[in-house]
Design a protein around this motif. Structure first.
Motif, mmCIF file in Angstrom:
data_model
loop_
_atom_site.group_PDB
_atom_site.id
_atom_site.type_symbol
_atom_site.label_atom_id
_atom_site.label_comp_id
_atom_site.label_asym_id
_atom_site.label_seq_id
_atom_site.Cartn_x
_atom_site.Cartn_y
_atom_site.Cartn_z
ATOM 1 N N GLU A 1 -17.786 19.368 -7.365
ATOM 2 C CA GLU A 1 -18.935 19.822 -6.485
ATOM 3 C C GLU A 1 -19.235 18.615 -5.733
ATOM 4 O O GLU A 1 -19.801 18.635 -4.432
ATOM 5 N N GLU A 2 -19.099 17.335 -5.976
ATOM 6 C CA GLU A 2 -19.531 16.017 -5.424
ATOM 7 C C GLU A 2 -18.524 15.611 -4.375
ATOM 8 O O GLU A 2 -18.691 15.134 -3.153
ATOM 9 N N LEU A 3 -17.301 15.896 -4.723
ATOM 10 C CA LEU A 3 -16.055 15.196 -3.899
ATOM 11 C C LEU A 3 -16.062 15.741 -2.549
ATOM 12 O O LEU A 3 -15.545 14.706 -1.630
ATOM 13 N N PRO A 4 -16.171 17.140 -2.301
ATOM 14 C CA PRO A 4 -15.895 17.477 -0.724
ATOM 15 C C PRO A 4 -16.915 16.381 0.097
ATOM 16 O O PRO A 4 -16.522 16.153 1.245
ATOM 17 N N THR A 5 -17.952 16.493 -0.192
ATOM 18 C CA THR A 5 -19.024 15.844 0.841
ATOM 19 C C THR A 5 -18.781 14.468 0.852
ATOM 20 O O THR A 5 -18.632 13.708 1.791
ATOM 21 N N LEU A 6 -18.438 13.692 -0.180
ATOM 22 C CA LEU A 6 -18.075 12.309 -0.178
ATOM 23 C C LEU A 6 -16.717 12.003 0.610
ATOM 24 O O LEU A 6 -16.964 11.037 1.185
ATOM 25 N N THR A 7 -15.677 12.859 0.087
ATOM 26 C CA THR A 7 -14.433 12.449 0.824
ATOM 27 C C THR A 7 -14.550 12.853 2.620
ATOM 28 O O THR A 7 -13.694 12.285 3.132
ATOM 29 N N THR A 8 -15.129 13.881 2.631
ATOM 30 C CA THR A 8 -15.307 14.315 4.130
ATOM 31 C C THR A 8 -15.829 13.252 5.006
ATOM 32 O O THR A 8 -15.395 12.656 5.931
ATOM 33 N N ASP A 9 -17.092 12.668 4.438
ATOM 34 C CA ASP A 9 -17.697 11.519 5.122
ATOM 35 C C ASP A 9 -16.858 10.261 5.117
ATOM 36 O O ASP A 9 -16.555 9.734 6.251
ATOM 37 N N ILE A 10 -16.339 9.816 3.909
ATOM 38 C CA ILE A 10 -15.604 8.689 3.793
ATOM 39 C C ILE A 10 -14.292 8.607 4.123
ATOM 40 O O ILE A 10 -13.847 7.808 4.994
ATOM 41 N N ASP A 11 -13.600 9.613 4.015
ATOM 42 C CA ASP A 11 -12.299 9.626 4.489
ATOM 43 C C ASP A 11 -12.164 9.777 6.033
ATOM 44 O O ASP A 11 -11.465 9.011 6.654
ATOM 45 N N GLY A 12 -13.103 10.601 6.570
ATOM 46 C CA GLY A 12 -13.172 10.674 7.934
ATOM 47 C C GLY A 12 -13.470 9.287 8.664
ATOM 48 O O GLY A 12 -12.939 8.936 9.702
ATOM 49 N N TYR A 13 -14.361 8.523 8.371
ATOM 50 C CA TYR A 13 -14.903 7.027 8.800
ATOM 51 C C TYR A 13 -13.720 6.295 8.620
ATOM 52 O O TYR A 13 -13.482 5.469 9.432
ATOM 53 N N VAL A 14 -12.879 6.242 7.410
ATOM 54 C CA VAL A 14 -11.856 5.297 7.233
ATOM 55 C C VAL A 14 -10.794 5.572 8.252
ATOM 56 O O VAL A 14 -10.129 4.498 9.010
ATOM 57 N N ASN A 15 -10.367 6.873 8.571
ATOM 58 C CA ASN A 15 -9.335 7.148 9.382
ATOM 59 C C ASN A 15 -9.940 6.857 10.973
ATOM 60 O O ASN A 15 -9.347 6.496 11.747
ATOM 61 N N LYS B 1 -19.818 5.878 -5.699
ATOM 62 C CA LYS B 1 -19.857 6.995 -6.410
ATOM 63 C C LYS B 1 -18.429 7.626 -6.612
ATOM 64 O O LYS B 1 -17.838 8.320 -7.313
ATOM 65 N N LEU B 2 -17.748 7.865 -5.315
ATOM 66 C CA LEU B 2 -16.608 8.159 -4.984
ATOM 67 C C LEU B 2 -15.227 7.567 -5.826
ATOM 68 O O LEU B 2 -14.554 8.117 -6.813
ATOM 69 N N ILE B 3 -15.594 6.090 -5.926
ATOM 70 C CA ILE B 3 -14.684 5.378 -6.720
ATOM 71 C C ILE B 3 -14.833 5.584 -8.364
ATOM 72 O O ILE B 3 -13.873 5.641 -8.989
ATOM 73 N N LYS B 4 -16.316 5.796 -8.680
ATOM 74 C CA LYS B 4 -16.411 6.285 -10.270
ATOM 75 C C LYS B 4 -15.905 7.447 -10.367
ATOM 76 O O LYS B 4 -15.211 7.487 -11.648
ATOM 77 N N ILE B 5 -15.858 8.478 -9.668
ATOM 78 C CA ILE B 5 -15.404 9.641 -9.848
ATOM 79 C C ILE B 5 -13.711 9.746 -10.038
ATOM 80 O O ILE B 5 -13.039 10.258 -11.130
ATOM 81 N N ARG B 6 -13.219 8.827 -9.234
ATOM 82 C CA ARG B 6 -11.764 8.783 -9.123
ATOM 83 C C ARG B 6 -11.420 8.074 -10.670
ATOM 84 O O ARG B 6 -10.212 8.386 -11.359
ATOM 85 N N ILE C 1 0.565 -1.229 -0.062
ATOM 86 C CA ILE C 1 -0.038 0.016 -0.023
ATOM 87 C C ILE C 1 0.944 1.360 -0.015
ATOM 88 O O ILE C 1 1.357 1.732 0.945
ATOM 89 N N ALA C 2 1.164 1.731 -1.179
ATOM 90 C CA ALA C 2 2.034 2.893 -1.224
ATOM 91 C C ALA C 2 1.208 4.106 -1.784
ATOM 92 O O ALA C 2 0.919 4.270 -3.087
ATOM 93 N N ASP C 3 0.646 4.783 -0.883
ATOM 94 C CA ASP C 3 -0.202 5.791 -1.181
ATOM 95 C C ASP C 3 0.214 7.506 -1.066
ATOM 96 O O ASP C 3 0.776 7.914 -0.164
ATOM 97 N N LEU C 4 0.865 7.770 -2.231
ATOM 98 C CA LEU C 4 1.719 9.049 -2.387
ATOM 99 C C LEU C 4 0.984 10.179 -1.919
ATOM 100 O O LEU C 4 1.233 11.124 -1.609
ATOM 101 N N ASN C 5 -0.279 10.069 -2.802
ATOM 102 C CA ASN C 5 -1.165 11.648 -2.654
ATOM 103 C C ASN C 5 -2.219 11.491 -1.747
ATOM 104 O O ASN C 5 -3.058 12.311 -1.614
ATOM 105 N N ASN C 6 -2.226 10.692 -0.596
ATOM 106 C CA ASN C 6 -3.224 10.474 0.368
ATOM 107 C C ASN C 6 -4.722 10.739 -0.079
ATOM 108 O O ASN C 6 -5.484 11.364 0.579
ATOM 109 N N ASN C 7 -4.906 9.757 -0.878
ATOM 110 C CA ASN C 7 -6.211 9.793 -1.452
ATOM 111 C C ASN C 7 -6.933 8.461 -1.504
ATOM 112 O O ASN C 7 -7.965 8.029 -2.101
ATOM 113 N N PHE C 8 -6.442 7.425 -0.835
ATOM 114 C CA PHE C 8 -6.663 6.034 -0.498
ATOM 115 C C PHE C 8 -6.797 5.431 -1.925
ATOM 116 O O PHE C 8 -7.490 4.471 -1.897
#
Length: 534
Positions: free
Chosen positions: A474-488, A518-523, A244-251
């Motif tokens: 427009e969609e990313l901030p809500t998705l990443t705030t919730d999902i990234d926060g939960y993962v951490n 939805k987040l994975i589709k955007i990425r 798991i080599a995550d350079l850009n901290n986006n999971f």
């Protein structure tokens, strides 16, 4: 003349601009942001050769500097010589990052921009994508007036990839910094402790576990106190042995050429179990989840005795103070599959976009383009990264370039920032030219290149620095705030409490309920666009 960014009373100004926002939006929508030399008011522009214009033109160039760094870099001799060579006078507007957030909002609301914006600290991807009418696409300018940048993009295609926006056009200019490593942080261990205990440098995670256990139990610093911290922190590096080599901290990872969201992967799950094992046995810092950078730094430089056994760093001398000589950088730790992985980028940790933008406010876009292209030569780039030849850089008779010693009492890095644009602004140093740059192997940039040799062959291809559309932003901030926060949050809980197998399905289900698909589709969509750029 250099304008130092004044501390505007933004709160007073914002109210005045509220009405202007709608007007600015309407004006922006009607702005011509197509490539056209007809936008220029100058009639004596030279497509080739010097000067760029026969009659002097002034360009207003805005840049943002860290904190109170100021504007001394404008006295860089190369920049001064460039004015005479090109017949283009630069009116610098140097802003402080401390005030820039509010000032940027005001600038975008009003639509009043300078001719050129320099440095990626000025405008983010989102700022640009949501205000495209303020910035000129430069594809035609690159073809017609920018042979240096064009050649750089042909030699290093990723420069064009990272600069191409979702509509297929290039709005911002990239940079390739000189003499940067391929790897990021690497494992650092207290070699004196190993020697005191008769231990070898760990090769695998099993070796590392045994070493950390010995560090905890056998008083390696010899002070008779159980004050040793075998492993001080948790970050992306901790689970890098698991692939798991995550350079850009986006999971996100790239595996077998495909983007992968790794917090739901088996590799990540096994990495969590490894971290939980270390925590449960007291091999991780007991204050892991409560300490801040100041507390951690104090432990690295504990005055009475070294107390940290293992960590990941750029260079040991940067963090351990008077104990630095006890620490060494070692090769990456091999994971359960027997392979080693290093967080970084095989093409170097040196590519970025948004380093120069030509605005639609400029009357002289092709003049600005030719001026910017002068930054993309090898000699120009090293002088805008370290400082001018004759001031900071010595050009040797054998065609090599070496850095002079900084003034007494000044660190090399501080001197470079004082004398140059350093990390900011357009640059390109070709790989072949880098062989001519001589750096000290004992500190700073040169030391990192030496340490990089330990891990560079194990660097994995990271999920790239992709670009998103306005709708995706427009969609990313809500998705990443919730999902990234939960993962951490769940990573901390899994590390401290365990029960990973028992709770794993519920954890994955919660992520899916939060919109993970939805987040994975955007990425993934953004990755697909990135890979299609030629």
């Amino acid at each position: 003349m250099v304008k130092q960014g004044n501390k505007l009373s933004a709160k007073k100004l914002v109210a005045g601009f509220l009405a202007a926002v709608m007007v600015a939006g309407l004006v922006g929508c009607s702005s011509n942001n197509e490539n056209t030399s007809a936008a220029s008011d100058t009639s004596d522009f030279n497509k080739e050769g010097m000067p760029i214009v026969n009659e002097q033109v002034t360009l207003k160039v805005l840049t943002v500097r860290w904190g109170s760094m100021g504007d001394t870099f404008t006295q860089n001799q190369w920049l001064k010589d460039l004015e005479g060579k090109t017949n283009i006078k630069i009116e610098w507007e140097v802003m402080s990052s401390n005030d820039w957030g509010e000032q940027k909002s005001i600038m975008l609301a009003s639509g009043t921009l300078p001719d050129v914006v320099l440095g990626n600290q000025s405008f983010s991807d989102s700022d640009i994508v949501n205000n495209l009418s303020y910035f000129r696409p430069i594809d035609d300018y690159i073809d017609q007036y920018m042979p240096n940048l064009k050649a750089a993009m042909e030699e290093t295609p990723d420069m064009r990839k990272i600069s191409t926006f979702p509509d297929g056009k290039v709005y911002s200019m990239p940079t390739r910094l000189p003499s940067r490593p391929q790897s990021s942080r690497q494992p650092v261990i207290n070699k004196t402790w190993l020697d005191n205990l008769g231990l070898e440098v760990p090769e695998t995670i099993d070796d590392l576990y045994n070493v950390l256990k010995a560090f905890k139990e056998q008083d390696p610093n010899g002070n008779g106190k159980p004050d040793e911290i075998p492993y001080i922190e948790i970050n992306n590096d901790t689970i890098s042995p698991f692939g798991i080599a995550d350079l850009n901290n986006n999971f996100m990872l790239v595996k077998d050429g495909q983007p992968v969201y790794y917090p739901t992967s088996e590799e990540y799950k096994e990495g969590l179990k490894w971290e939980n094992k270390l925590y449960a046995e007291g091999l991780l810092d007991k204050e892991l989840f409560t300490q801040d950078d100041t507390m951690r730094s104090a432990k690295f430089q504990n005055p009475d005795a070294p107390i940290v056994g293992f960590t990941y760093q750029w260079t040991p001398d940067a963090v351990f103070g008077k104990w630095s000589d006890q620490y060494v950088t070692i090769p990456p730790i091999a994971g359960p599959d027997g392979n080693r992985y290093t967080i970084g980028n095989p093409i170097g940790m040196n590519l970025s976009r948004n380093e120069l933008l030509i605005t639609t406010s400029s009357k002289y876009p092709e003049v600005a383009a030719r001026w910017a292209d002068e930054f993309y030569t090898n000699e120009a780039s090293i002088q805008n990264f370290w400082g001018a030849i004759g001031t900071v850089i010595q050009k040797n008779d054998d065609g090599t370039y070496s850095l002079m010693d900084p003034p007494t009492g000044t660190s090399a890095d501080a001197w470079y920032w004082d004398q140059s644009l350093r990390d900011f602004g357009p640059k390109y140093v070709s790989p072949s030219f880098e062989e001519k740059i001589i750096l000290s192997e004992k500190s700073g940039d040169g030391l990192k290149l030496q340490l990089d040799k330990l891990g560079s062959e194990f660097v994995t291809t990271p999920f790239p620095n992709v670009m998103y559309t306005a709708e995706e932003f427009e969609e990313l901030p809500t998705l990443t705030t919730d999902i990234d926060g939960y993962v951490n949050t769940m990573r901390a809980q899994f590390i401290s409490k365990g029960n990973i197998d028992e709770q794993w399905d519920a954890y994955v289900k919660q992520l899916n309920d939060m919109g993970l698909e939805k987040l994975i589709k955007i990425r993934t969509d953004a990755y697909g666009r990135y890979m299609k750029v030629e």
